[in-house]
Design a protein around this motif. Sequence first.
Motif, PDB file in Angstrom:
ATOM      1  N   LYS A  22     104.431 -60.943 -57.518  1.00 53.60           N
ATOM      2  CA  LYS A  22     104.523 -59.740 -58.353  1.00 53.60           C
ATOM      3  C   LYS A  22     105.905 -59.099 -58.258  1.00 53.60           C
ATOM      4  O   LYS A  22     106.420 -58.559 -59.237  1.00 53.60           O
ATOM      5  CB  LYS A  22     103.447 -58.746 -57.912  1.00 53.60           C
ATOM      6  CG  LYS A  22     103.244 -57.585 -58.867  1.00 53.60           C
ATOM      7  CD  LYS A  22     102.113 -56.690 -58.390  1.00 53.60           C
ATOM      8  CE  LYS A  22     101.908 -55.513 -59.331  1.00 53.60           C
ATOM      9  NZ  LYS A  22     100.824 -54.635 -58.858  1.00 53.60           N
ATOM     10  N   LYS A  23     106.513 -59.201 -57.085  1.00 53.47           N
ATOM     11  CA  LYS A  23     107.820 -58.577 -56.848  1.00 53.47           C
ATOM     12  C   LYS A  23     108.979 -59.475 -57.280  1.00 53.47           C
ATOM     13  O   LYS A  23     110.122 -59.031 -57.341  1.00 53.47           O
ATOM     14  CB  LYS A  23     107.986 -58.257 -55.350  1.00 53.47           C
ATOM     15  CG  LYS A  23     107.258 -57.006 -54.910  1.00 53.47           C
ATOM     16  CD  LYS A  23     107.517 -56.719 -53.433  1.00 53.47           C
ATOM     17  CE  LYS A  23     106.925 -57.783 -52.525  1.00 53.47           C
ATOM     18  NZ  LYS A  23     106.972 -57.437 -51.098  1.00 53.47           N
ATOM     19  N   ARG A  51     103.853 -67.401 -63.503  1.00 51.05           N
ATOM     20  CA  ARG A  51     104.128 -65.962 -63.594  1.00 51.05           C
ATOM     21  C   ARG A  51     102.899 -65.164 -63.236  1.00 51.05           C
ATOM     22  O   ARG A  51     101.775 -65.539 -63.613  1.00 51.05           O
ATOM     23  CB  ARG A  51     104.601 -65.601 -65.001  1.00 51.05           C
ATOM     24  CG  ARG A  51     104.942 -64.107 -65.147  1.00 51.05           C
ATOM     25  CD  ARG A  51     105.623 -63.823 -66.469  1.00 51.05           C
ATOM     26  NE  ARG A  51     104.768 -64.252 -67.572  1.00 51.05           N
ATOM     27  CZ  ARG A  51     105.226 -64.683 -68.738  1.00 51.05           C
ATOM     28  NH1 ARG A  51     106.520 -64.761 -68.958  1.00 51.05           N
ATOM     29  NH2 ARG A  51     104.389 -65.044 -69.676  1.00 51.05           N
ATOM     30  N   PHE A  52     103.140 -64.059 -62.545  1.00 56.17           N
ATOM     31  CA  PHE A  52     102.062 -63.152 -62.151  1.00 56.17           C
ATOM     32  C   PHE A  52     101.338 -62.603 -63.377  1.00 56.17           C
ATOM     33  O   PHE A  52     101.966 -62.163 -64.338  1.00 56.17           O
ATOM     34  CB  PHE A  52     102.651 -61.993 -61.358  1.00 56.17           C
ATOM     35  CG  PHE A  52     101.670 -60.933 -60.971  1.00 56.17           C
ATOM     36  CD1 PHE A  52     100.921 -61.034 -59.806  1.00 56.17           C
ATOM     37  CD2 PHE A  52     101.492 -59.807 -61.778  1.00 56.17           C
ATOM     38  CE1 PHE A  52     100.023 -60.047 -59.453  1.00 56.17           C
ATOM     39  CE2 PHE A  52     100.583 -58.810 -61.423  1.00 56.17           C
ATOM     40  CZ  PHE A  52      99.853 -58.932 -60.265  1.00 56.17           C
ATOM     41  N   LYS A  81     108.610 -61.674 -62.351  1.00 53.26           N
ATOM     42  CA  LYS A  81     107.281 -61.975 -61.782  1.00 53.26           C
ATOM     43  C   LYS A  81     106.983 -63.468 -61.833  1.00 53.26           C
ATOM     44  O   LYS A  81     105.836 -63.891 -62.011  1.00 53.26           O
ATOM     45  CB  LYS A  81     106.183 -61.199 -62.524  1.00 53.26           C
ATOM     46  CG  LYS A  81     106.357 -59.699 -62.418  1.00 53.26           C
ATOM     47  CD  LYS A  81     105.181 -58.960 -63.020  1.00 53.26           C
ATOM     48  CE  LYS A  81     105.363 -57.453 -62.861  1.00 53.26           C
ATOM     49  NZ  LYS A  81     104.213 -56.691 -63.307  1.00 53.26           N
TER      50      LYS A  81
END
Length: 157
Positions: free
Chosen positions: A19-20, A102-103, A24
Amino acid sequence: MSYWLMKSEPDVFSIDDLKKAPRKTTCWDGVRNYQARNFMKSMEIGDQVFFYHSNAEPSCIVGIAEVVRKAYPDHTALDPHDSHFDPKATPEKPIWEMVDVRFIRKFDQPLALEDLRPVAGLAKMELLRRGSRLSVQPVTPAEWKLVLKMAEKGGKK
DNA sequence: GCCAACGTTGGC
DNA sequence: GCCAACGTTGGC
């Protein structure tokens, strides 16, 4: 569109790290198992992925990611200083590949193995198979739906 | 930390 | 091609 499950040790790379991460997104490097690699090679952009924390307390499905780049050579296999270095890999024949994911979202309530085991519809899930060590594995649409439904109910059956 | 399950390596 | 030895994964 296909469904998958990918394992990561949260101490090494957690869903919060994803997430960071910039955009993402991360490349899923370090897979050194042919079966897992072959699953990644068959992934398409848009495929949905359960993010699983292995070697965690407890180990659990923690959220969802999405495939955003199709399989391409895993450069870490060519780097002698990388812990995933493979002397058999060459730029011409890289052997190992990875995808980018990707988140999408993190579950409010992670789903632990003990929550999943008793669910009848998940009896054949690869993750729950005795001795299963596959770090990249397919999930059936029925399993995907069921797990998602459980996540929405807050992890309890 | 233990250990079962599994994949890989290498001698023969 | 067999299989013992070894290394790794990952739940507990």
